[in-house]
Design a protein around this motif. Sequence first.
Motif, PDB file in Angstrom:
ATOM      1  N   VAL A  55       0.836  -1.206   0.000  1.00  0.00           N
ATOM      2  CA  VAL A  55       0.000   0.000   0.000  1.00  0.00           C
ATOM      3  C   VAL A  55       0.866   1.250   0.000  1.00  0.00           C
ATOM      4  CG1 VAL A  55      -1.610   1.350   1.400  1.00  0.00           C
ATOM      5  CG2 VAL A  55      -2.042  -1.066   0.988  1.00  0.00           C
ATOM      6  N   VAL A  56       1.909   1.268   0.802  1.00  0.00           N
ATOM      7  CA  VAL A  56       2.781   2.447   0.848  1.00  0.00           C
ATOM      8  C   VAL A  56       3.493   2.632  -0.496  1.00  0.00           C
ATOM      9  CG1 VAL A  56       4.866   3.407   1.912  1.00  0.00           C
ATOM     10  CG2 VAL A  56       3.054   2.493   3.327  1.00  0.00           C
ATOM     11  N   ALA A  57       3.951   1.546  -1.105  1.00  0.00           N
ATOM     12  CA  ALA A  57       4.579   1.654  -2.426  1.00  0.00           C
ATOM     13  C   ALA A  57       3.574   2.211  -3.437  1.00  0.00           C
ATOM     14  CB  ALA A  57       5.102   0.296  -2.876  1.00  0.00           C
ATOM     15  N   GLY A  58       2.329   1.791  -3.340  1.00  0.00           N
ATOM     16  CA  GLY A  58       1.296   2.329  -4.222  1.00  0.00           C
ATOM     17  C   GLY A  58       1.044   3.807  -3.989  1.00  0.00           C
ATOM     18  N   PHE A  59       1.077   4.248  -2.722  1.00  0.00           N
ATOM     19  CA  PHE A  59       0.897   5.662  -2.431  1.00  0.00           C
ATOM     20  C   PHE A  59       2.052   6.487  -3.001  1.00  0.00           C
ATOM     21  CE2 PHE A  59      -2.449   4.625   0.558  1.00  0.00           C
ATOM     22  CZ  PHE A  59      -3.246   5.745   0.508  1.00  0.00           C
ATOM     23  N   VAL A  60       3.267   5.985  -2.903  1.00  0.00           N
ATOM     24  CA  VAL A  60       4.414   6.694  -3.479  1.00  0.00           C
ATOM     25  C   VAL A  60       4.258   6.759  -4.999  1.00  0.00           C
ATOM     26  CG1 VAL A  60       6.918   6.591  -3.848  1.00  0.00           C
ATOM     27  CG2 VAL A  60       5.979   6.162  -1.575  1.00  0.00           C
ATOM     28  N   TYR A  61       3.833   5.664  -5.610  1.00  0.00           N
ATOM     29  CA  TYR A  61       3.612   5.650  -7.054  1.00  0.00           C
ATOM     30  C   TYR A  61       2.528   6.653  -7.452  1.00  0.00           C
ATOM     31  CZ  TYR A  61       2.411   3.958 -11.702  1.00  0.00           C
ATOM     32  OH  TYR A  61       2.138   3.871 -13.036  1.00  0.00           O
ATOM     33  N   ALA A  62       1.441   6.714  -6.686  1.00  0.00           N
ATOM     34  CA  ALA A  62       0.380   7.683  -6.964  1.00  0.00           C
ATOM     35  C   ALA A  62       0.907   9.109  -6.821  1.00  0.00           C
ATOM     36  CB  ALA A  62      -0.806   7.458  -6.028  1.00  0.00           C
ATOM     37  N   GLY A  63       1.790   9.338  -5.846  1.00  0.00           N
ATOM     38  CA  GLY A  63       2.400  10.653  -5.695  1.00  0.00           C
ATOM     39  C   GLY A  63       3.263  11.010  -6.893  1.00  0.00           C
ATOM     40  N   VAL A  64       4.006  10.038  -7.408  1.00  0.00           N
ATOM     41  CA  VAL A  64       4.815  10.282  -8.606  1.00  0.00           C
ATOM     42  C   VAL A  64       3.919  10.607  -9.789  1.00  0.00           C
ATOM     43  CG1 VAL A  64       6.346   9.154 -10.274  1.00  0.00           C
ATOM     44  CG2 VAL A  64       6.780   8.904  -7.828  1.00  0.00           C
ATOM     45  N   LEU A  65       2.822   9.870  -9.946  1.00  0.00           N
ATOM     46  CA  LEU A  65       1.890  10.164 -11.044  1.00  0.00           C
ATOM     47  C   LEU A  65       1.312  11.565 -10.918  1.00  0.00           C
ATOM     48  CD1 LEU A  65      -0.130   6.821 -11.366  1.00  0.00           C
ATOM     49  CD2 LEU A  65       1.647   7.697 -12.894  1.00  0.00           C
ATOM     50  N   GLU A  66       0.977  11.953  -9.706  1.00  0.00           N
ATOM     51  CA  GLU A  66       0.410  13.293  -9.476  1.00  0.00           C
ATOM     52  C   GLU A  66       1.414  14.383  -9.832  1.00  0.00           C
ATOM     53  OE1 GLU A  66      -2.441  16.120  -8.390  1.00  0.00           O
ATOM     54  OE2 GLU A  66      -2.666  13.986  -8.759  1.00  0.00           O
ATOM     55  N   VAL A  67       2.673  14.200  -9.453  1.00  0.00           N
ATOM     56  CA  VAL A  67       3.709  15.195  -9.760  1.00  0.00           C
ATOM     57  C   VAL A  67       3.962  15.241 -11.271  1.00  0.00           C
ATOM     58  CG1 VAL A  67       6.168  15.720  -9.490  1.00  0.00           C
ATOM     59  CG2 VAL A  67       4.796  15.121  -7.491  1.00  0.00           C
ATOM     60  N   ARG A  68       3.981  14.089 -11.911  1.00  0.00           N
ATOM     61  CA  ARG A  68       4.256  14.036 -13.356  1.00  0.00           C
ATOM     62  C   ARG A  68       3.164  14.711 -14.174  1.00  0.00           C
ATOM     63  NH1 ARG A  68       6.106   8.413 -15.475  1.00  0.00           N
ATOM     64  NH2 ARG A  68       6.377   9.681 -17.328  1.00  0.00           N
ATOM     65  N   ARG A  69       1.956  14.723 -13.672  1.00  0.00           N
ATOM     66  CA  ARG A  69       0.887  15.386 -14.429  1.00  0.00           C
ATOM     67  C   ARG A  69       0.720  16.851 -14.025  1.00  0.00           C
ATOM     68  NH1 ARG A  69      -4.942  12.968 -12.589  1.00  0.00           N
ATOM     69  NH2 ARG A  69      -5.005  13.976 -10.561  1.00  0.00           N
ATOM     70  N   GLY A  70       1.673  17.356 -13.238  1.00  0.00           N
ATOM     71  CA  GLY A  70       1.682  18.778 -12.904  1.00  0.00           C
ATOM     72  C   GLY A  70       0.973  19.135 -11.619  1.00  0.00           C
ATOM     73  N   GLY A  71       0.638  18.172 -10.801  1.00  0.00           N
ATOM     74  CA  GLY A  71      -0.064  18.431  -9.549  1.00  0.00           C
ATOM     75  C   GLY A  71       0.905  18.723  -8.406  1.00  0.00           C
ATOM     76  N   SER A  72       0.353  18.739  -7.225  1.00  0.00           N
ATOM     77  CA  SER A  72       1.118  19.016  -6.020  1.00  0.00           C
ATOM     78  C   SER A  72       1.990  17.818  -5.643  1.00  0.00           C
ATOM     79  CB  SER A  72       0.150  19.326  -4.880  1.00  0.00           C
ATOM     80  OG  SER A  72       0.820  19.403  -3.657  1.00  0.00           O
ATOM     81  N   SER A  73       3.059  18.090  -4.921  1.00  0.00           N
ATOM     82  CA  SER A  73       3.954  17.009  -4.476  1.00  0.00           C
ATOM     83  C   SER A  73       3.646  16.563  -3.052  1.00  0.00           C
ATOM     84  CB  SER A  73       5.411  17.472  -4.581  1.00  0.00           C
ATOM     85  OG  SER A  73       5.619  18.570  -3.726  1.00  0.00           O
ATOM     86  N   GLU A  74       2.532  17.019  -2.490  1.00  0.00           N
ATOM     87  CA  GLU A  74       2.184  16.665  -1.110  1.00  0.00           C
ATOM     88  C   GLU A  74       1.933  15.168  -0.948  1.00  0.00           C
ATOM     89  OE1 GLU A  74      -1.168  19.073  -0.266  1.00  0.00           O
ATOM     90  OE2 GLU A  74       0.014  20.884   0.006  1.00  0.00           O
ATOM     91  N   LEU A  75       1.271  14.558  -1.903  1.00  0.00           N
ATOM     92  CA  LEU A  75       0.994  13.124  -1.827  1.00  0.00           C
ATOM     93  C   LEU A  75       2.288  12.326  -1.875  1.00  0.00           C
ATOM     94  CD1 LEU A  75      -1.039  10.810  -1.730  1.00  0.00           C
ATOM     95  CD2 LEU A  75      -1.190  10.951  -4.213  1.00  0.00           C
ATOM     96  N   LEU A  76       3.207  12.731  -2.728  1.00  0.00           N
ATOM     97  CA  LEU A  76       4.499  12.048  -2.820  1.00  0.00           C
ATOM     98  C   LEU A  76       5.278  12.204  -1.518  1.00  0.00           C
ATOM     99  CD1 LEU A  76       6.651  10.514  -4.407  1.00  0.00           C
ATOM    100  CD2 LEU A  76       7.403  12.712  -5.340  1.00  0.00           C
ATOM    101  N   ALA A  77       5.316  13.409  -0.973  1.00  0.00           N
ATOM    102  CA  ALA A  77       6.038  13.640   0.281  1.00  0.00           C
ATOM    103  C   ALA A  77       5.423  12.835   1.422  1.00  0.00           C
ATOM    104  CB  ALA A  77       6.042  15.132   0.614  1.00  0.00           C
ATOM    105  N   THR A  78       4.107  12.793   1.490  1.00  0.00           N
ATOM    106  CA  THR A  78       3.434  12.019   2.535  1.00  0.00           C
ATOM    107  C   THR A  78       3.716  10.530   2.374  1.00  0.00           C
ATOM    108  OG1 THR A  78       1.687  13.679   2.633  1.00  0.00           O
ATOM    109  CG2 THR A  78       1.209  11.521   3.600  1.00  0.00           C
ATOM    110  N   GLY A  79       3.643  10.047   1.147  1.00  0.00           N
ATOM    111  CA  GLY A  79       3.939   8.641   0.894  1.00  0.00           C
ATOM    112  C   GLY A  79       5.359   8.283   1.285  1.00  0.00           C
ATOM    113  N   LEU A  80       6.311   9.162   1.006  1.00  0.00           N
ATOM    114  CA  LEU A  80       7.703   8.892   1.373  1.00  0.00           C
ATOM    115  C   LEU A  80       7.902   8.913   2.887  1.00  0.00           C
ATOM    116  CD1 LEU A  80       9.568  10.889  -1.411  1.00  0.00           C
ATOM    117  CD2 LEU A  80       9.428   8.406  -1.157  1.00  0.00           C
ATOM    118  N   MET A  81       7.257   9.855   3.569  1.00  0.00           N
ATOM    119  CA  MET A  81       7.402   9.912   5.029  1.00  0.00           C
ATOM    120  C   MET A  81       6.796   8.677   5.694  1.00  0.00           C
ATOM    121  SD  MET A  81       6.932  13.906   6.131  1.00  0.00           S
ATOM    122  CE  MET A  81       5.291  14.070   5.495  1.00  0.00           C
TER     123      MET A  81
END
Length: 133
Positions: A85-111
């Motif tokens: 699940v955590v790996a999926g959240f990090v992946y979703a954060g990467v997808l969000e950043v790649r499409r020009g969105g916020s990096s908050e999901l990626l940062a939260t997933g990494l933490m």
Amino acid sequence: MLFSEVMLRLGTAAAGVGSVVLAVHVDDPVMRLLAGLLAVMFLGPLAMLLVADVREWLGRPPPEVDPGGRPGAVEWGFVVVFDGVVAGFVYAGVLEVRRGGSSELLATGLMVGVVVLLLTLGVVGRWWRHRRG
């Protein structure tokens, strides 16, 4: 079974089913992925609880738990579910950043990933010590 145990299972089931319904009805692919991951996070441990309940109803004793010994199947199940699940959240954060969105999901997933990784290393360390000794 106690009332609180029944309510725990019903609440977890409701959260998992609600996440599945959300995943089916959302159009945004990142949100669909997150809802699916939440469903896995709730329904995976629920399945393990229900298996333990069935074992108890069949009269099989619960496995002996040694906090310092070899991790059991349930612990490995939790490791796989939550690491996935955590790996999926990090992946979703990467997808969000790649499409020009916020990096908050990626940062939260990494933490959260760092915390889950430390817990996973504890289980792997216990397994390694038991394997060597």
